[in-house]
Design an enzyme around this catalytic site. Structure first.
Site, mmCIF file in Angstrom:
data_model
loop_
_atom_site.group_PDB
_atom_site.id
_atom_site.type_symbol
_atom_site.label_atom_id
_atom_site.label_comp_id
_atom_site.label_asym_id
_atom_site.label_seq_id
_atom_site.Cartn_x
_atom_site.Cartn_y
_atom_site.Cartn_z
ATOM 1 N N LYS A 168 -4.431 -7.754 22.472
ATOM 2 C CA LYS A 168 -5.749 -7.432 22.533
ATOM 3 C C LYS A 168 -6.699 -8.048 21.799
ATOM 4 O O LYS A 168 -7.745 -8.488 21.995
ATOM 5 C CB LYS A 168 -6.062 -5.789 21.882
ATOM 6 C CG LYS A 168 -5.680 -4.770 22.879
ATOM 7 C CD LYS A 168 -5.791 -3.606 22.026
ATOM 8 C CE LYS A 168 -5.173 -2.215 22.817
ATOM 9 N NZ LYS A 168 -6.211 -1.645 24.013
ATOM 10 N N CYS A 206 -3.203 -3.444 4.762
ATOM 11 C CA CYS A 206 -2.527 -4.485 5.144
ATOM 12 C C CYS A 206 -2.929 -5.837 4.901
ATOM 13 O O CYS A 206 -2.118 -6.875 5.062
ATOM 14 C CB CYS A 206 -2.124 -4.547 6.813
ATOM 15 S SG CYS A 206 -1.974 -2.856 7.130
ATOM 16 N N SER A 262 -7.365 -2.330 6.900
ATOM 17 C CA SER A 262 -8.106 -1.238 7.088
ATOM 18 C C SER A 262 -8.796 -1.138 6.006
ATOM 19 O O SER A 262 -8.531 -1.178 4.717
ATOM 20 C CB SER A 262 -7.489 0.062 7.646
ATOM 21 O OG SER A 262 -6.768 0.016 8.709
ATOM 22 N N SER A 316 -10.042 2.504 14.254
ATOM 23 C CA SER A 316 -9.312 1.403 13.605
ATOM 24 C C SER A 316 -9.270 0.150 14.390
ATOM 25 O O SER A 316 -9.266 -0.762 14.055
ATOM 26 C CB SER A 316 -8.124 2.002 12.974
ATOM 27 O OG SER A 316 -7.310 1.975 14.394
ATOM 28 N N ASN A 323 5.205 -0.970 12.435
ATOM 29 C CA ASN A 323 4.427 -1.661 11.453
ATOM 30 C C ASN A 323 4.910 -1.731 10.066
ATOM 31 O O ASN A 323 5.606 -0.749 9.632
ATOM 32 C CB ASN A 323 3.235 -0.784 11.585
ATOM 33 C CG ASN A 323 1.652 -1.455 10.952
ATOM 34 O OD1 ASN A 323 2.031 -2.455 10.221
ATOM 35 N ND2 ASN A 323 0.672 -0.805 10.800
ATOM 36 N N HIS A 335 -2.283 -9.901 12.502
ATOM 37 C CA HIS A 335 -1.650 -8.448 11.833
ATOM 38 C C HIS A 335 -1.243 -7.580 13.091
ATOM 39 O O HIS A 335 -2.126 -7.515 14.110
ATOM 40 C CB HIS A 335 -2.892 -7.838 11.084
ATOM 41 C CG HIS A 335 -2.337 -6.509 10.567
ATOM 42 N ND1 HIS A 335 -1.309 -6.238 9.976
ATOM 43 C CD2 HIS A 335 -2.817 -5.271 10.876
ATOM 44 C CE1 HIS A 335 -1.059 -4.730 9.826
ATOM 45 N NE2 HIS A 335 -2.132 -4.389 10.437
ATOM 46 N N THR A 348 3.983 4.328 15.854
ATOM 47 C CA THR A 348 3.502 2.784 15.277
ATOM 48 C C THR A 348 4.313 2.728 13.871
ATOM 49 O O THR A 348 3.886 1.651 13.125
ATOM 50 C CB THR A 348 2.132 2.477 15.176
ATOM 51 O OG1 THR A 348 1.468 3.509 14.350
ATOM 52 C CG2 THR A 348 1.398 2.667 16.530
ATOM 53 N N GLU A 408 1.006 -1.053 0.139
ATOM 54 C CA GLU A 408 -0.064 0.103 -0.085
ATOM 55 C C GLU A 408 0.976 1.195 -0.156
ATOM 56 O O GLU A 408 0.471 2.377 0.296
ATOM 57 C CB GLU A 408 -0.960 0.130 1.264
ATOM 58 C CG GLU A 408 -0.142 -0.055 2.663
ATOM 59 C CD GLU A 408 -1.360 -0.154 3.766
ATOM 60 O OE1 GLU A 408 -1.968 0.968 3.754
ATOM 61 O OE2 GLU A 408 -1.430 -1.078 4.327
#
Ligand code: HMG
Length: 399
Positions: free
Chosen positions: A245, A114, A312, A204, A279, A236, A155, A82
């Site tokens: 999380k 991603c 996303s 997000s 990232n 991811h 990030t 991307e």
């Protein structure tokens, strides 16, 4: 016949910023990054690096290990990114030349934030199923950039993963079922006129977990494996805490036992490389896979891995793979460790100087001074054309 990932290597920029030097600039404690986000460092591209040079660097060791027939059997190169450098020409065509691949090949670029690397992997599996003699080179390569001073800045990162997709793979056989989820959501995007992403951070994170729910439910509806039949989970990783999380979320919706130690063990080894890289968008989940395979102290042969790929916008896919007997003999753990350990640390002012991509728009001759010690570099942008070259490091890698 099994199909899957036969070989895998990653590359990243050869310099990094320690987030301990970014925290005071943002006026926060470093623990916000190291604990709150689960990130220690971010890789920072030099002005002579981009997705093409990173992609070629990741794929070089895979290609170098093939004989002439092996190279000729790569009839497809799928490059997911991307951070594209051209609206028409695929970054993969430059990479194809830098690697010396056969002209008898198709090359194409794929995009969906991603997630695109996973679409490339699935398409590769379909092509190999049609002709098991052929290999497909899948490369995921990205440079993650947010506005300086924004909450996304810590990030950032960059990296590329190259995977050889074949029949009878030596590393991981990918199982046929997938759980899919697509929903039109504006959580993160990058309009053509911007070099940095626009992001609604809170949305997000919600969109990511909603997508995980949808993909998991679809995997179950398709007859996929139950939670208890999966041994490790690779998510991811926009920042590594997101994977933790996500795993807590999945255990909840799957109604799985919520033992903190077991849950941690199911993801911990997947996070090690990305804590140091940041990232890398399309590459991030597959760097997580490399991290798991390279770090697991027990032999993972026969273990089933669950993958959750998220892009996303938003597309999510959950699928599984089984680690193959003897996989350890084909890992590149030492090279991966060396790559990260040999990076050069940059100060915050140095990072600010190099973080903006070289992007002249006048069509003139712009020579780019050599900075990176990686195997490929961009030496100029001249007459609107990017000029790439091998460096001495590429020849050293071969020797
Ligand atoms: P923020 O607003 O700066 O951070 O943005 P925060 O205030 O939410 O704090 C982050 C965490 O640090 C919190 O933990 C705090 O409690 C903790 P949580 O409660 O969430 O578990 N914290 C501390 N911990 C220890 N000591 C302290 C301390 N202070 C706070 N002193 C955000 C965070 C992630 C939103 C921001 O970095 C951002 O916008 N990042 C970019 C977007 C992103 O990564 N989204 C993830 C999901 S979307 C995705 O994965 C797709 C993507 O890869 C793009 C693509 O698909 O192409 C991004």
């Amino acid at each position: 016949m099994q199909l899957g990932i036969d070989d895998l290597a990653f590359a990243t920029a050869d310099r990094y910023l320690d987030l301990a030097n970014l925290a005071p600039v943002h006026g926060v404690e470093v623990a916000k990054y190291t604990v709150g986000l689960g990130q220690d460092r971010m890789s920072v591209c030099a002005p002579d690096e981009d997705v093409v040079t990173l992609a070629a660097a990741a794929a070089l060791p895979l290609v170098e290990d093939l004989d002439e027939d092996g190279i000729a059997s790569i009839r497809t190169v799928l490059l997911a990114t991307e951070s594209g450098i051209d609206q028409s020409k695929s970054a993969g065509v430059y990479v194809h030349r830098l690697l010396g691949l056969s002209p008898a090949a198709r090359v194409v670029e794929l995009k969906q934030a991603c997630y695109a690397g996973t679409s490339a992997l699935q398409m590769a599996l379909a092509l190999v199923a049609r002709n098991p003699e052929q290999k497909v080179l899948v490369i995921c390569s990205d440079v993650a950039r947010y506005d300086v001073g924004s909450s996304g800045e810590p990030t950032q990162g960059c990296g590329a993963v190259a995977m050889l997709v074949t029949a009878d793979p030596r590393l991981v056989a990918i199982e046929p079922l997938s759980g899919l989820h697509t929903s039109d959501v504006m959580d993160f995007w990058r309009p053509n006129y911007r070099t940095t992403a626009v992001v609604d951070g809170r949305l997000s994170i919600r969109a990511y977990t909603d997508s995980l729910t949808g993909a998991w439910q679809d995997l179950q509806a398709q007859g996929g494996p139950a939670f208890g039949d999966i041994d490790a989970f690779v998510y991811h990783q926009p920042f590594t805490k997101m994977a933790t999380k996500a795993h807590a979320h999945l255990t909840r919706i799957a109604g799985a036992p919520r033992d903190a130690e077991v849950m941690e063990a199911q993801v911990a080894d997947t996070l090690r490389y990305n804590r140091e890289i940041g990232n890398s968008y399309t590459a991030s989940m597959y760097i997580g896979l490399a991290s798991l395979l390279d770090h697991a102290t027990e032999d993972l042969a026969g273990s089933r891995i669950g993958f959750f790929s998220y892009g996303s916008g938003a597309v999510g896919e959950m699928f599984t793979g089984v680690v193959q007997p003897g996989y350890r003999a084909h890992l590149r753990a030492a090279a991966h460790r060396r790559l990260l350990d040999e990076r050069v640390e940059v100060t915050h002012p140095e990072y600010l100087e190099i973080v903006a991509p070289v992007n002249p728009v006048d069509g003139g001759d712009h020579t780019i001074a050599p900075v990176t010690r990686n195997p490929f570099r961009m030496s100029a942008i001249t007459g609107h054309q990017r000029v790439y070259e091998r460096t001495a490091a590429a020849d050293a890698a071969v020797a």
